[in-house]
Design a protein around this motif. Structure first.
Motif, mmCIF file in Angstrom:
data_model
loop_
_atom_site.group_PDB
_atom_site.id
_atom_site.type_symbol
_atom_site.label_atom_id
_atom_site.label_comp_id
_atom_site.label_asym_id
_atom_site.label_seq_id
_atom_site.Cartn_x
_atom_site.Cartn_y
_atom_site.Cartn_z
ATOM 1 N N ILE A 143 0.821 -1.209 0.000
ATOM 2 C CA ILE A 143 0.000 0.000 0.000
ATOM 3 C C ILE A 143 0.859 1.265 0.000
ATOM 4 C CG2 ILE A 143 -1.842 1.228 1.194
ATOM 5 C CD1 ILE A 143 -2.677 -1.441 -0.017
ATOM 6 N N MET A 151 -9.192 -0.491 1.572
ATOM 7 C CA MET A 151 -8.888 0.112 2.866
ATOM 8 C C MET A 151 -10.125 0.226 3.753
ATOM 9 S SD MET A 151 -5.625 0.749 3.179
ATOM 10 C CE MET A 151 -5.519 -0.907 2.516
ATOM 11 N N GLU A 166 -8.402 0.583 -4.319
ATOM 12 C CA GLU A 166 -7.630 0.781 -3.086
ATOM 13 C C GLU A 166 -8.510 1.350 -1.982
ATOM 14 O OE1 GLU A 166 -5.240 2.914 -0.135
ATOM 15 O OE2 GLU A 166 -6.543 3.833 -1.657
#
Length: 292
Positions: free
Chosen positions: A147, A178, A174
């Motif tokens: 990440i 998350m 992403e």
């Protein structure tokens, strides 16, 4: 005397003057340059012909021939001084750079097609210098759960590049990753902006399941097979059992339950030297106080 004079005259005729030597060297160098130019043209023609063979093999989906020809192409490209890292300004530099870029682009696509992640990373980094904006591949870092590198790569992009549908798709993935919205990550395979993304989406699905599995075995002692299947986002019990067999053989399946306790027991636990850490922290605090 007459004989000596004749020999002297012959020797003088054979002897080259400085001007004659200079002309001779110039002709020799000119011939060498022409020869080298001919060799460069021959090499360039050979690379172009091999590249056509490579593209034809790709069209036929002949993977073995593609890999063999690609290896030869990469070796031949090392003979072009106009390519990185030298970047020499040769007469054929633009054409050679374009040809090399096309070859590495096809190499990247081939690595995706055959599912070789290491080859993809190598070929992509070889391709990067041929682009002035040096566009990264954030999806590949996301797949590997890197990440920090993902965000570093995004920082290299301009605001215009961030509007690219491929980059926007990776950013949205992403964000879902998350947030823990793993169902959105898996369903995103249906809306990929490019067919080559399918390979990375399959890898990302595995990354998501590995993340869920790691959290599950820490949070629960056991789960029912149906709950584990839903949590790991599998559509059938057989898929779940196959995943456990391949990725988590330490998990135990008994009476319709997936037991994580065995995995917890096998995990090595290290004792934290709390007293030593406290003393070190206090020592650092005293030293900082003296400095201030």
């Amino acid at each position: 005397m007459g004989k000596n004079l004749l020999e002297y005259t012959r020797a003088k005729k054979k002897k080259k003057t400085p001007l004659m030597r200079a002309l001779f060297l110039e002709q020799s160098n000119s011939g060498s340059v022409k020869q080298m130019g001919k060799l460069d043209v021959d090499k360039e023609a050979e690379v172009s012909q091999l590249f056509e063979r490579f593209k034809a093999a790709c069209a036929r989906e002949d993977v073995d021939t593609c890999c063999n020809v690609l290896s030869k192409l990469k070796v031949l490209l090392t003979g072009f001084s106009s390519l990185p890292p030298l970047f020499e300004d040769t007469p054929k530099a633009i054409h050679e750079l374009t040809l090399a870029r096309d070859i590495y682009e096809h190499a990247v696509l081939l690595s995706v097609k055959i599912g070789d992640q290491d080859a993809f990373e190598r070929d992509f980094f070889q391709l990067k210098p041929y682009y002035t904006d040096a566009r990264p591949q954030p999806l590949e870092t996301l797949v590997q759960n890197r990440i920090a590198e993902f965000h570093t790569e995004l920082e290299l992009l301009s605001s215009t590049a961030l509007e690219n549908p491929c980059i926007k798709h990776a950013v949205e993935l992403e964000q879902s990753f998350m947030e823990g919205a793993y169902n959105r990550v898996l369903s995103a395979k249906q809306t990929v902006p490019c067919k080559t993304y399918d390979y990375f989406m399959d890898l990302l699905a595995k990354t998501v399941r590995d993340e869920i599995a790691g959290c599950s075995e820490k949070a629960y002692g056991y789960l029912s097979v149906s709950d584990a299947r839903q949590m790991l986002l599998f559509s059938s019990d057989n898929e779940l059992l196959q995943y456990i067999k391949e990725e988590h053989p330490e998990w135990e399946i008994k009476t319709g339950q997936v037991i994580f306790q065995k995995a917890k027991e096998s995990a090595s636990c290290k004792e934290i030297p709390s007293l030593q850490l406290i003393n070190q922290t206090l020592s650092y605090a005293r030293e900082l106080e003296r400095i201030v």
